[in-house]
Design an enzyme around this catalytic site. Sequence first.
Site, short mmCIF file in Angstrom:
data_model
loop_
_atom_site.label_atom_id
_atom_site.label_comp_id
_atom_site.label_asym_id
_atom_site.label_seq_id
_atom_site.Cartn_x
_atom_site.Cartn_y
_atom_site.Cartn_z
N HIS A 100 0.85 -1.20 0.00
CA HIS A 100 0.00 0.00 0.00
C HIS A 100 0.88 1.24 0.00
O HIS A 100 1.92 1.28 0.67
CB HIS A 100 -0.93 0.00 1.23
CG HIS A 100 -2.00 1.03 1.12
ND1 HIS A 100 -1.77 2.37 1.34
CD2 HIS A 100 -3.31 0.94 0.75
CE1 HIS A 100 -2.89 3.04 1.12
NE2 HIS A 100 -3.83 2.19 0.77
N GLU A 172 -4.11 1.23 -7.82
CA GLU A 172 -4.55 2.32 -6.96
C GLU A 172 -3.68 3.55 -7.25
O GLU A 172 -2.56 3.66 -6.70
CB GLU A 172 -4.41 1.88 -5.49
CG GLU A 172 -4.93 2.88 -4.51
CD GLU A 172 -5.22 2.25 -3.15
OE1 GLU A 172 -6.40 2.02 -2.88
OE2 GLU A 172 -4.30 2.00 -2.39
C1 PEP Z 1 -6.85 3.03 0.08
O1 PEP Z 1 -6.07 3.87 0.53
O2 PEP Z 1 -6.53 1.83 -0.01
C2 PEP Z 1 -8.15 3.47 -0.36
C3 PEP Z 1 -8.79 2.72 -1.22
O3 PEP Z 1 -8.60 4.62 0.18
P1 PEP Z 1 -9.85 5.53 -0.24
O4 PEP Z 1 -10.95 4.63 -0.70
O5 PEP Z 1 -10.20 6.26 1.01
O6 PEP Z 1 -9.35 6.41 -1.31
#
Ligand code: PEP
Length: 265
Positions: A100, A172
């Site tokens: 992450h 992400e």
């Molecule tokens: C994350 O940081 O893994 C995440 C998905 O956060 P958010 O949904 O709050 O952007």
Amino acid sequence: MERKERKRLVVGNWKMQLSHKAELETIGAIKNLLKNVALDVEVVVCPSFPSLAGVAEAVKKSTKLAVGAQNIHWEEKGAWTGSVSVLQIKPFAQWCIVGHSEQRALTGESDEEVQVKVSTLLKYGLTPVVCVGETAQERASEQTTARVSEQTKTILNKMTRVSLSKLVITYEPIWAISANQPDELPDPNNIAGTMLLIRKLAADRFGVEAAERLRILYGGSVTPDNVASFVFEPGVDGVLVGGASVHPGQFVNIIKQLQGGGSQA
Ligand code: PEP
């Protein structure tokens, strides 16, 4: 393998947002809201380390909810003050987030260290949910493809064809995480493009059929209002949810929107 053969997946990352009591209340509320729902989506919640045992106990009899940790150390045991190993989470968790961006930023963790964590989890039968994605700066300098390729290849290079079906990759974009207060969210077409890139890298290494077994999620500011725009893009198998996952109503709303499959390829 068609998209509908890859079960959709929603992973809730509770981060360090709740007290122990609130984490137990949150899992209780999620369980309750899902009580009468015939789920065809796999759901994983990732509480803080101190609540892993309590949340695992709460979902012990559930066929709908599974538990994940938010990180592990790459070593199995040793003199690592303040760290937690795969062996310590294994009694409570079947899943674990690794790589992450918040951990990468905090500890300076490299792609190679993330890869060792992935191997360690697979060795002990846990499913890694490994995060890849570009920073705002990398995005601005059009490095997204290069950065995501580099992260993904480092992981895939040490995998076997068989273990690929036990891996989950989350794309992400770091700038899109709600805690980073994004001005805008990624264009769903760009997300689909990056998902295709990840699956193509898997296909280059293991062949198309094996790559079709890999599940790829999107993460970054997912809410009940926007989830449909992300998950019904081709190749997106679900979502990693941070902020919204600590609100049972919002989290279950997101899960329900993924019900019934929907997309193709
Ligand atoms: C994350 O940081 O893994 C995440 C998905 O956060 P958010 O949904 O709050 O952007």
